[in-house]
Design a protein around this motif. Structure first.
Motif, PDB file in Angstrom:
ATOM      1  N   UNK A 233       0.588  -1.356   0.119  1.00 18.27           N
ATOM      2  CA  UNK A 233      -0.063   0.103   0.006  1.00 18.27           C
ATOM      3  C   UNK A 233       0.956   0.812  -0.245  1.00 18.27           C
ATOM      4  N   UNK A 234       1.994   1.314   0.577  1.00 14.19           N
ATOM      5  CA  UNK A 234       3.004   2.396   0.596  1.00 14.19           C
ATOM      6  C   UNK A 234       3.486   2.596  -0.848  1.00 14.19           C
ATOM      7  N   UNK A 235       3.783   1.607  -1.444  1.00  8.77           N
ATOM      8  CA  UNK A 235       4.081   1.691  -3.004  1.00  8.77           C
ATOM      9  C   UNK A 235       3.135   2.413  -3.861  1.00  8.77           C
ATOM     10  N   UNK A 236       1.723   1.927  -3.436  1.00 10.74           N
ATOM     11  CA  UNK A 236       0.510   2.469  -4.185  1.00 10.74           C
ATOM     12  C   UNK A 236       0.345   3.985  -3.733  1.00 10.74           C
ATOM     13  N   UNK A 237       0.741   4.340  -2.578  1.00 12.14           N
ATOM     14  CA  UNK A 237       0.674   5.640  -2.257  1.00 12.14           C
ATOM     15  C   UNK A 237       1.756   6.548  -2.776  1.00 12.14           C
ATOM     16  N   UNK A 238       2.926   6.190  -3.148  1.00 11.67           N
ATOM     17  CA  UNK A 238       4.060   6.815  -3.755  1.00 11.67           C
ATOM     18  C   UNK A 238       3.551   7.003  -4.961  1.00 11.67           C
ATOM     19  N   UNK A 239       3.065   6.136  -5.866  1.00  7.30           N
ATOM     20  CA  UNK A 239       2.371   6.255  -7.074  1.00  7.30           C
ATOM     21  C   UNK A 239       1.368   7.228  -7.239  1.00  7.30           C
ATOM     22  N   UNK A 240       0.563   7.458  -6.466  1.00  8.09           N
ATOM     23  CA  UNK A 240      -0.370   8.414  -6.051  1.00  8.09           C
ATOM     24  C   UNK A 240       0.257   9.792  -6.121  1.00  8.09           C
ATOM     25  N   UNK A 241       1.276   9.737  -5.261  1.00  5.56           N
ATOM     26  CA  UNK A 241       1.837  11.136  -4.863  1.00  5.56           C
ATOM     27  C   UNK A 241       2.557  11.404  -6.413  1.00  5.56           C
ATOM     28  N   UNK A 242       3.154  10.611  -7.146  1.00  3.61           N
ATOM     29  CA  UNK A 242       3.922  10.982  -8.431  1.00  3.61           C
ATOM     30  C   UNK A 242       3.038  11.495  -8.987  1.00  3.61           C
ATOM     31  N   UNK A 243       1.879  10.834  -9.481  1.00  2.00           N
ATOM     32  CA  UNK A 243       0.710  11.315 -10.323  1.00  2.00           C
ATOM     33  C   UNK A 243       0.318  12.544 -10.019  1.00  2.00           C
ATOM     34  N   UNK A 244       0.061  12.948  -8.629  1.00  2.00           N
ATOM     35  CA  UNK A 244      -0.405  14.120  -8.382  1.00  2.00           C
ATOM     36  C   UNK A 244       0.846  15.382  -8.618  1.00  2.00           C
ATOM     37  N   UNK A 245       1.932  15.045  -8.277  1.00  2.00           N
ATOM     38  CA  UNK A 245       3.081  15.875  -8.591  1.00  2.00           C
ATOM     39  C   UNK A 245       3.411  16.231 -10.183  1.00  2.00           C
ATOM     40  N   UNK A 246       3.177  15.014 -10.814  1.00  2.00           N
ATOM     41  CA  UNK A 246       3.378  15.283 -12.297  1.00  2.00           C
ATOM     42  C   UNK A 246       2.243  16.199 -12.640  1.00  2.00           C
ATOM     43  N   UNK A 247       0.856  16.018 -12.449  1.00  2.00           N
ATOM     44  CA  UNK A 247      -0.162  16.920 -12.713  1.00  2.00           C
ATOM     45  C   UNK A 247       0.216  18.174 -12.324  1.00  2.00           C
ATOM     46  N   UNK A 248       0.782  18.297 -10.925  1.00  2.00           N
ATOM     47  CA  UNK A 248       0.943  19.903 -10.420  1.00  2.00           C
ATOM     48  C   UNK A 248       1.950  20.596 -11.420  1.00  2.00           C
ATOM     49  N   UNK A 249       2.991  19.707 -11.663  1.00  2.00           N
ATOM     50  CA  UNK A 249       4.132  20.266 -12.689  1.00  2.00           C
ATOM     51  C   UNK A 249       3.495  20.803 -14.009  1.00  2.00           C
ATOM     52  N   UNK A 250       2.453  20.143 -14.498  1.00  2.00           N
ATOM     53  CA  UNK A 250       1.992  20.676 -15.789  1.00  2.00           C
ATOM     54  C   UNK A 250       1.300  21.728 -15.614  1.00  2.00           C
ATOM     55  N   UNK A 251       0.313  21.791 -14.468  1.00  2.00           N
ATOM     56  CA  UNK A 251      -0.165  22.987 -14.385  1.00  2.00           C
ATOM     57  C   UNK A 251       0.752  24.177 -13.840  1.00  2.00           C
ATOM     58  N   UNK A 252       1.661  23.911 -13.425  1.00  2.00           N
ATOM     59  CA  UNK A 252       2.818  25.087 -13.169  1.00  2.00           C
ATOM     60  C   UNK A 252       3.281  25.521 -14.357  1.00  2.00           C
ATOM     61  N   UNK A 253       3.450  24.471 -15.224  1.00  2.00           N
ATOM     62  CA  UNK A 253       3.993  24.881 -16.416  1.00  2.00           C
ATOM     63  C   UNK A 253       3.195  25.918 -17.452  1.00  2.00           C
ATOM     64  N   UNK A 254       1.694  25.383 -17.518  1.00  2.00           N
ATOM     65  CA  UNK A 254       1.017  26.070 -17.951  1.00  2.00           C
ATOM     66  C   UNK A 254       0.471  27.442 -17.596  1.00  2.00           C
ATOM     67  N   UNK A 255       0.757  27.874 -16.287  1.00  2.00           N
ATOM     68  CA  UNK A 255       0.419  28.666 -15.527  1.00  2.00           C
ATOM     69  C   UNK A 255       1.684  29.735 -15.851  1.00  2.00           C
ATOM     70  N   UNK A 256       2.891  29.221 -15.899  1.00  2.00           N
ATOM     71  CA  UNK A 256       4.074  29.999 -16.333  1.00  2.00           C
ATOM     72  C   UNK A 256       4.159  30.577 -17.768  1.00  2.00           C
ATOM     73  N   UNK A 257       3.704  29.539 -18.759  1.00  2.00           N
ATOM     74  CA  UNK A 257       3.425  30.058 -20.041  1.00  2.00           C
ATOM     75  C   UNK A 257       2.293  31.294 -20.158  1.00  2.00           C
ATOM     76  N   UNK A 258       1.284  31.292 -19.450  1.00  2.00           N
ATOM     77  CA  UNK A 258       0.413  32.182 -19.350  1.00  2.00           C
ATOM     78  C   UNK A 258       0.876  33.365 -19.027  1.00  2.00           C
ATOM     79  N   UNK A 259       1.583  33.408 -17.874  1.00  5.02           N
ATOM     80  CA  UNK A 259       2.077  34.805 -17.282  1.00  5.02           C
ATOM     81  C   UNK A 259       3.062  35.173 -18.446  1.00  5.02           C
ATOM     82  N   UNK A 260       3.914  34.448 -19.065  1.00  5.00           N
ATOM     83  CA  UNK A 260       4.879  35.049 -20.077  1.00  5.00           C
ATOM     84  C   UNK A 260       4.183  35.754 -21.159  1.00  5.00           C
ATOM     85  N   UNK A 261       3.056  35.194 -21.504  1.00  3.69           N
ATOM     86  CA  UNK A 261       2.259  35.788 -22.579  1.00  3.69           C
ATOM     87  C   UNK A 261       1.645  37.092 -22.248  1.00  3.69           C
ATOM     88  N   UNK A 262       1.486  37.150 -20.857  1.00  8.03           N
ATOM     89  CA  UNK A 262       0.923  38.224 -20.436  1.00  8.03           C
ATOM     90  C   UNK A 262       1.913  39.697 -20.355  1.00  8.03           C
TER      91      UNK A 262
END
Length: 340
Positions: A311-340
Motif C-alpha cells: 500500500x505504501x508503494x501504491x501511495x507513492x505512485x499516487x503522489x507521483x501522479x499528483x506531482x506530475x499533474x501539478x508540474x504540468x499546471x505550473x508549466x501552463x501557468x508560467x506560459x500564461x504569465x509570460x504571454x501576459x
C-alpha cells in the motif's frame, strides 16, 4: 546597492527558515517514511519480520504484458488462458482480450485492480473537472451580475457543496436506486428511457458516470465561487468600452472575460484536479470493494490485506501522479504569465 540586496535576501532566508523546517517535519518526514516502507514487505499490525524487497512492490503494481491467445483456447475461457501463460516470477491475471490483424491477444497484469483504479481515477478526474469548469463558469457569469435576489441564489447554490460528502453520497445512492424508490429510475421511466428498475450503481457501464454526476452536482458550486471572485475583479469600464465598440456577448467573453479571468480559472482547475485525483470518500461510500479509486484501493490493501509495504508503494505512485499533474499546471501557468 548589491550589499543591500544581499542583506534583504539573507533576511528573507532567516524569516523563511522556521517555515522550511516545519514543512520538512510535517511533509518530508512522512513521505520519506512511506517511501522507505514501499521497498519492504512490511505487514500492518503483525510481528512478521520485515525484509527489503527492492522494487518488487512497484513491479507487482505495474507489471503488464500482451500475450497471443493460442488457437486451441477460447478467449472467454479465463481458466484456460491462465494455464496457457508462461511460468514467470509473477502471477498474471487477464484484463482484456482484443484482436490485432485478425489475431486474438490478451492484455494481462499482475494487479489488474490497481490498473483499473488508475484508469477510473484519471477518467473521473478529467470528466468531472471539465464539466465542473464549464458549468462553474456558466453559473459564475450569471451570479456575478447584480440583480434582485442574487444573494439568496448564491446561498442556495452553495448548499450542495456545504452538504458532507457522506450525506450527499448516500442521498444520491438512494436516488439511483434500482427500483421505483429511486427517483432517477422513476423520471427515466416516465420518458421511456428505462423500465424503472435499471441498476445504475451495479451496471459497470453506468457506475463511473453515476459518481461523476454526484461529484459534478456537489463541487460545481466550489468552482463557481472561485470564478465569481475572478470575474468581480475585472473593471466594469472594460465591458462598457467593448459595448460601445459594438462587440457581442460571445466576442466579449472570449476577448475580455476569459483572458482576464484565466488566472482564477487556472487556480480553480488546479484545486479541483488535485482533489479529484485523491478521491476516496465517494468511491468508498458508493462502491466499497465493488470498484476502486487509487486512494480507496490503497486503503483496502492496508486495512484488509494488511500489506503495508504494498500500500505504501501504491501511495507513492499516487503522489507521483499528483506531482506530475501539478508540474504540468505550473508549466501552463508560467506560459500564461509570460504571454501576459
Amino acid at each position: 546597492m548589491n550589499a543591500l540586496k544581499k542583506k534583504e535576501s539573507h533576511l528573507a532566508i532567516a524569516l523563511l527558515a522556521p517555515t522550511l523546517i516545519v514543512m520538512c517535519v510535517i511533509a518530508l518526514y512522512p513521505l520519506g517514511s512511506v517511501l522507505i516502507t514501499s521497498f519492504t514487505n512490511r505487514t500492518f499490525a503483525s510481528s512478521k519480520i520485515t525484509e527489503c524487497i527492492g522494487l518488487d512492490n512497484y513491479s507487482r503494481l505495474l507489471h503488464v504484458k500482451v500475450l497471443p491467445i493460442p488457437d486451441t483456447i477460447d478467449s472467454s475461457d479465463t481458466v484456460a488462458l491462465l494455464q496457457s501463460m508462461p511460468s514467470e516470477p509473477y502471477r498474471y491475471k487477464p484484463m482484456k482480450t482484443f484482436s490485432f490483424i485478425g489475431k486474438p491477444y490478451v492484455f494481462v497484469a499482475t494487479d489488474p485492480e490497481f490498473l483499473r483504479a488508475l484508469k477510473d481515477t484519471i477518467s473521473f478526474t478529467m470528466i468531472t473537472v471539465f464539466f465542473e469548469t464549464v458549468l462553474g463558469m456558466a453559473c459564475a457569469l450569471v451570479f456575478s451580475h447584480a440583480f434582485r435576489g442574487v444573494g439568496v441564489l448564491r446561498m442556495i447554490m452553495l448548499i450542495p457543496w456545504a452538504i458532507p460528502t457522506a450525506v450527499s453520497s448516500k442521498m444520491w445512492a438512494w436516488m439511483f436506486g434500482a427500483t421505483r424508490t429511486g427517483i432517477i429510475n422513476v423520471i427515466m421511466q416516465r420518458f421511456g428511457l428505462t423500465d424503472g428498475q435499471f441498476p445504475f450503481l451495479l451496471e459497470k457501464s453506468t457506475q463511473l458516470w453515476s459518481i461523476i454526476c454526484i461529484d459534478v452536482w456537489k463541487t460545481t458550486p466550489f468552482m463557481t465561487l472561485l470564478l465569481i471572485a475572478g470575474l468581480q475583479a475585472i473593471p466594469k469600464e472594460l465591458y462598457e468600452a467593448v459595448k460601445v465598440d459594438g462587440a457581442g456577448a460571445g466576442r466579449t467573453f472570449f476577448c475580455v472575460t476569459l483572458p482576464l479571468v484565466r488566472n482564477a480559472l487556472m487556480v480553480a482547475m488546479i484545486f479541483r484536479t488535485l482533489d479529484a485525483l485523491r478521491v476516496f470518500d465517494l468511491f468508498q461510500i458508493i462502491f466499497a470493494q465493488k470498484r476502486f479509486s487509487l486512494a480507496s484501493y490503497t486503503y483496502y490493501q492496508l486495512i484488509d490485506s494488511k500489506a503495508m509495504g504494498y500500500s505504501s508503494a501504491s501511495s507513492i505512485l499516487i503522489f507521483l501522479l499528483v506531482f506530475l499533474v501539478s508540474l504540468i499546471y505550473v508549466k501552463l501557468a508560467g506560459g500564461i504569465s509570460k504571454n501576459d
